[in-house]
Design a protein around this motif. Structure first.
Motif, PDB file in Angstrom:
ATOM      1  N   GLY A  58      47.491  33.768  31.353  1.00 55.65           N
ATOM      2  CA  GLY A  58      46.337  34.375  30.703  1.00 55.65           C
ATOM      3  C   GLY A  58      45.541  33.349  29.925  1.00 55.65           C
ATOM      4  O   GLY A  58      45.477  32.179  30.289  1.00 55.65           O
ATOM      5  N   VAL A  59      44.944  33.793  28.836  1.00 56.44           N
ATOM      6  CA  VAL A  59      44.128  32.902  28.012  1.00 56.44           C
ATOM      7  C   VAL A  59      44.647  32.896  26.585  1.00 56.44           C
ATOM      8  O   VAL A  59      45.487  33.714  26.208  1.00 56.44           O
ATOM      9  N   VAL A  60      44.136  31.966  25.802  1.00 53.29           N
ATOM     10  CA  VAL A  60      44.454  31.897  24.384  1.00 53.29           C
ATOM     11  C   VAL A  60      43.244  32.432  23.619  1.00 53.29           C
ATOM     12  O   VAL A  60      42.150  31.878  23.708  1.00 53.29           O
ATOM     13  N   ALA A  61      43.448  33.527  22.891  1.00 57.02           N
ATOM     14  CA  ALA A  61      42.351  34.138  22.133  1.00 57.02           C
ATOM     15  C   ALA A  61      42.935  35.092  21.104  1.00 57.02           C
ATOM     16  O   ALA A  61      44.005  35.668  21.330  1.00 57.02           O
ATOM     17  N   PRO A  62      42.253  35.293  19.961  1.00 55.25           N
ATOM     18  CA  PRO A  62      42.733  36.285  18.989  1.00 55.25           C
ATOM     19  C   PRO A  62      42.837  37.660  19.630  1.00 55.25           C
ATOM     20  O   PRO A  62      42.060  38.006  20.534  1.00 55.25           O
ATOM     21  N   LEU A  90      48.230  34.763  21.913  1.00 55.10           N
ATOM     22  CA  LEU A  90      48.825  35.037  23.224  1.00 55.10           C
ATOM     23  C   LEU A  90      49.262  36.495  23.349  1.00 55.10           C
ATOM     24  O   LEU A  90      50.350  36.785  23.841  1.00 55.10           O
ATOM     25  N   ALA A  91      48.414  37.411  22.930  1.00 51.29           N
ATOM     26  CA  ALA A  91      48.775  38.831  22.919  1.00 51.29           C
ATOM     27  C   ALA A  91      49.242  39.321  24.283  1.00 51.29           C
ATOM     28  O   ALA A  91      50.272  39.989  24.397  1.00 51.29           O
ATOM     29  N   GLY A  92      48.500  39.000  25.328  1.00 51.49           N
ATOM     30  CA  GLY A  92      48.854  39.485  26.658  1.00 51.49           C
ATOM     31  C   GLY A  92      50.151  38.892  27.164  1.00 51.49           C
ATOM     32  O   GLY A  92      51.016  39.600  27.697  1.00 51.49           O
ATOM     33  N   TYR A  93      50.306  37.598  27.002  1.00 50.57           N
ATOM     34  CA  TYR A  93      51.506  36.920  27.477  1.00 50.57           C
ATOM     35  C   TYR A  93      52.740  37.387  26.711  1.00 50.57           C
ATOM     36  O   TYR A  93      53.785  37.700  27.310  1.00 50.57           O
ATOM     37  N   VAL A  94      52.635  37.450  25.387  1.00 49.49           N
ATOM     38  CA  VAL A  94      53.778  37.872  24.566  1.00 49.49           C
ATOM     39  C   VAL A  94      54.187  39.303  24.905  1.00 49.49           C
ATOM     40  O   VAL A  94      55.377  39.602  25.065  1.00 49.49           O
ATOM     41  N   ALA A  95      53.213  40.201  25.024  1.00 50.24           N
ATOM     42  CA  ALA A  95      53.524  41.590  25.362  1.00 50.24           C
ATOM     43  C   ALA A  95      54.224  41.675  26.716  1.00 50.24           C
ATOM     44  O   ALA A  95      55.208  42.414  26.890  1.00 50.24           O
ATOM     45  N   SER A  96      53.740  40.903  27.676  1.00 49.35           N
ATOM     46  CA  SER A  96      54.319  40.977  29.022  1.00 49.35           C
ATOM     47  C   SER A  96      55.746  40.442  29.055  1.00 49.35           C
ATOM     48  O   SER A  96      56.606  40.994  29.743  1.00 49.35           O
TER      49      SER A  96
END
Length: 252
Positions: A96-100, A154-160
């Motif tokens: 994914g990307v790095v973003a708040p 890394l909200a998306g990556y961490v959640a996944s």
């Protein structure tokens, strides 16, 4: 007299990437054949070529692990062409990307869940029915140290990756009483295209992503060696575990 032990067939998803290729090459040492799955057809073919150069049979298939029909098809193809799957490295994933979190793009979040979560789920869904009647097999899901901690940007990556650990534990409970084992490997930062891309985004000021401590990046082979252990009979009593491989970076 030496008794020849029958070698299992291994299946590796995301096998065109740095970590997936290292896993596939490592498993080729102990396998009769290796099924190579990647969405990048050329990368999958190169991994297969490297394995065959080492004297092991390989079969490369281009597939999207987030597709149920494509996952079902490649599992059937590997079983038909190479034999019963005994080792499954459920490895495919994206960063994914790095973003708040409040700026994180919806479409990228959705794609992360499709590949990193649904992809792992579909792999389990289609490989387990092959292993269960045979009563044996080893599955290793690739999670991350992001499965046991939060990371800014890394909200998306961490959640996944939290979800991958949950799927691992659920599957492990469902195969209790068999000789099937389901474990997760949790890599820390590994020298690879993925970590280079994340580091580049940080340097560009996308978000604050900080490494804890000063341990060096690991090598893809460091992950592959632990996957090989978890897939071996030496780990016969290991099921539902989360194996952290990060040189101690997540030690409290």
């Amino acid at each position: 007299m030496t008794i020849e032990v029958e070698r299992p067939v291994a299946l590796v998803t995301g096998a065109g990437g740095d970590i997936g290729r290292a896993i596939a090459l490592r498993l080729a040492r102990v396998s009769a054949a290796v099924g190579i799955i990647d969405i990048d057809e050329g990368a999958a073919a190169e991994t297969a070529r490297l394995i065959e150069a080492e004297g092991c049979k390989a079969m490369a298939i281009r597939a999207d692990v987030s597709s149920g029909s494509e996952t079902a098809a490649f599992v059937e193809a590997i079983e038909e062409r190479l034999g019963p799957i005994g080792i499954f490295a459920n490895n495919a994933g994206i960063e994914g990307v790095v973003a708040p979190l409040h700026e994180y793009p919806d479409d990228i979040f959705d794609r992360l869940l499709q590949v990193n979560v649904k992809g792992v789920f579909l792999g389990l869904k289609h490989v387990l029915p092959k292993m269960i009647p045979r009563g044996q097999g080893a599955i290793v899901n690739t999670a991350s140290t992001s499965a046991i901690r939060g990371r800014a940007g890394l909200a998306g990556y961490v959640a996944s990756k939290h979800a991958v650990l949950g799927l691992t534990r659920t599957a492990a409970l469902e195969v209790l009483g068999t000789r099937i084992r389901v474990n997760a490997i949790l890599p820390g930062p590994i020298e690879s295209r993925m970590i280079r891309e994340l580091d580049l985004q940080v340097r560009r000021g996308s978000a604050a992503l900080r490494r804890a401590g000063s341990a060096p990046y690991g090598r893809p082979e460091d992950i592959a060696n632990v996957v090989a252990f978890l897939a071996s009979d030496d780990a016969a009593h290991v099921n539902g575990a989360a194996w952290v491989v990060d040189a101690g970076m997540t030690v409290p």
